[in-house]
Enzyme design. Structure first.
Site, short mmCIF file in Angstrom:
data_model
loop_
_atom_site.label_atom_id
_atom_site.label_comp_id
_atom_site.label_asym_id
_atom_site.label_seq_id
_atom_site.Cartn_x
_atom_site.Cartn_y
_atom_site.Cartn_z
N GLU A 70 -47.51 33.91 -50.92
CA GLU A 70 -47.59 32.52 -50.45
C GLU A 70 -46.30 32.19 -49.73
O GLU A 70 -45.21 32.51 -50.22
CB GLU A 70 -47.68 31.51 -51.61
CG GLU A 70 -49.00 31.46 -52.29
CD GLU A 70 -49.03 30.44 -53.43
OE1 GLU A 70 -48.23 29.47 -53.42
OE2 GLU A 70 -49.87 30.63 -54.32
N GLU A 72 -47.75 32.69 -60.47
CA GLU A 72 -46.61 31.85 -60.84
C GLU A 72 -46.58 31.48 -62.32
O GLU A 72 -46.59 30.29 -62.68
CB GLU A 72 -46.58 30.58 -60.00
CG GLU A 72 -46.41 30.80 -58.53
CD GLU A 72 -46.28 29.50 -57.74
OE1 GLU A 72 -46.04 28.44 -58.36
OE2 GLU A 72 -46.42 29.55 -56.51
O1 IFM Z 1 -49.88 24.51 -53.94
C1 IFM Z 1 -48.93 25.29 -54.60
C2 IFM Z 1 -49.60 26.48 -55.25
O2 IFM Z 1 -50.61 26.08 -56.10
C3 IFM Z 1 -48.60 27.28 -56.03
N1 IFM Z 1 -47.50 27.66 -55.19
C4 IFM Z 1 -46.86 26.60 -54.47
C5 IFM Z 1 -47.88 25.82 -53.66
C6 IFM Z 1 -47.19 24.69 -52.86
O3 IFM Z 1 -46.59 23.79 -53.70
#
Ligand code: IFM
Length: 461
Positions: A362, A179
């Protein structure tokens, strides 16, 4: 060094109803969980980081916590791996803490720090879980500076090479960045994340310097790793919507799409920066940079939680602010629930970047979980949302998207950055006082989906 054990992979042949059989994923689909070092490991044995500095500056995060202990994953991972292996989880996307590998400065690694990941990787392989390390997951060692400066790019690539030399004999799947869009915009423009700057120029520099660091890291990994590896990267991709249909809000939405999504994915595939962002980023681009950045990764990781709603806001450094999401959307403790946005973004990536191999690196849900009863946490609400997102992912697969896997965020409850421990995403609960791990019912549901390699209906009770 451990040998890789074969997965118990997607071989279930038990009868499914005709409807459920239609919800199967591809036969080499990877079912994994994700986590990061900065959210799960303690500070013990590593050097100071940008997030330590933010905790120290603010005194604590929203819930009064710091990142001093997190879930102490670097010592307690065997219990987590045990529970995950019992559930049939096939892959673990974890991250390596740069401040543990190079705590004090550039140059050779801290052997004890690197050994932590050596052991972790062996433990995963021993349990039949494939390690998917992310190299840069937001924790920068204090000595390395920040992404306003170009110098950090080579530093990050050197660190990546050190890790590849150590783990490349056992690790085949590599994720370079996590990210970079969250880092650039939340950390350099919105002051929410480390290093908590409030400057448009800092954000544009951070966009380009992360992209460049990634290009250099790909180059170093490709030169260092033995054959058979795959190198990808991960962006938090979100369809953007204007809060209203005013011309200003529509323009804000186009700008956010350029800065949040396209400025990170377009250059990877040789398309350069999107028109709306190119002029803003140009002051940081040197000759040859764009060629280095156009790495055409072996796969693209997409983190997805929900869409973004935006409005124009003259008082914000980027002229844009978060807008109201439609009121009918369901909410978790943190994000609203929009499975169709997941399908939308997967289709867009497939269409615009020449059908790449995609992984949902994710997706997950922060929920106010009850206390454990009889050794289990009953989290039916999380299961209902997860079932919806799995079906949305499967809908993209059914339309021809090369969707190759999904990693639930997160393996365990952990430290949610500026939110502290208040947001609980895990399939495994972590008791804050004792750090005891308790499986949630969602882990059982996930295990059933893995066994059938399908997006199953959520149980009703
Ligand atoms: O916890 C975060 C992660 O570190 C990065 N992506 C989003 C997740 C949830 O907010």
């Amino acid at each position: 060094m451990m040998a890789t054990r074969a997965h118990p992979q997607n071989t279930d042949s038990s009868p499914l109803s005709e409807d459920t059989a239609a919800l199967r994923f591809c036969s080499d689909f990877v079912w994994g969980v994700a986590a990061s070092a900065a959210q799960t490991e303690s500070r013990n044995g590593r050097g100071p980081s940008n997030w330590d500095a933010l905790c120290n500056d603010r005194g604590a995060m929203l819930d009064g916590s710091t990142n001093a202990l997190c879930t102490q994953f670097e010592d307690l991972y065997p219990r987590d791996l045990e529970l995950l292996a019992q559930a049939g989880v096939q892959a673990f996307r974890f991250s390596i803490a740069w401040p543990r590998v190079q705590p004090d400065g550039p140059g050779p690694a801290n052997a004890a720090g690197l050994a932590v990941y050596d052991r972790m990787v062996d433990a995963m392989l021993e349990k039949g879980i494939t390690p998917w390390p992310t190299l840069f997951y937001w924790d920068v060692p204090a000595w390395a500076g920040d992404f306003r400066q170009r110098e950090i790019c080579q530093r990050l690539a050197d660190y990546a090479e050190i890790v590849a030399r150590k783990l490349g004999d056992r690790v085949q799947q590599w994720i370079v960045l996590n990210e970079p869009n969250s880092v650039a915009l939340r950390g350099y423009a919105a002051q929410v994340h480390a290093p908590a700057f409030n400057s448009a120029e800092a954000a544009y520099a951070a966009i380009h310097h992360q992209n460049l660091a990634q290009g250099l890291a790909f180059q170093a990994l490709r030169a260092t790793l033995p054959g058979g590896h795959r190198i990808g990267t991960t962006v938090n991709l979100q369809p953007v919507r204007a809060e209203t249909n005013s011309a200003q809000d529509e323009q804000a939405a186009r700008m956010v799409d350029a800065l949040w999504n396209r400025a990170f994915v377009d250059p990877l595939y040789g398309k350069g920066y999107p028109r709306l962002a190119a002029g803003l980023i140009a002051p940081y681009v040197a000759e040859g940079d764009m060629e280095l950045i156009a790495v055409k990764p072996d796969f693209l990781g997409m983190n997805y939680y929900s869409r973004i709603y935006v409005r124009q806001a003259a008082d914000h450094v980027l002229g844009i602010a978060q807008g109201q999401a439609p009121r009918h959307l369901a909410n978790t403790d943190y994000f609203h629930v929009e499975p169709d946005g997941l399908t939308e973004m997967l289709l867009r990536l497939h269409d615009e970047y020449d059908a790449p191999q995609l992984y949902i690196t994710e997706t997950g849900f922060a929920m106010p979980d009850p206390q454990p009863r009889d050794g289990v946490v009953d989290d039916l609400g999380r299961i209902a949302h997860l079932a919806g997102y799995l079906k949305a992912a499967q809908a993209a697969h059914a339309q021809g998207v090369h969707l190759k896997g999904l990693f639930y965020w997160s393996a365990t409850d952990n430290w949610e950055w500026a939110q502290g421990f208040a947001k609980r995403f895990g399939l495994i609960q972590v008791d804050r006082a004792t750090l005891a791990r308790t499986p949630k019912r969602s882990l059982g549901y996930f295990a059933d989906c893995i066994r059938h390699n399908a997006a199953l209906d959520a149980p009703q009770t």
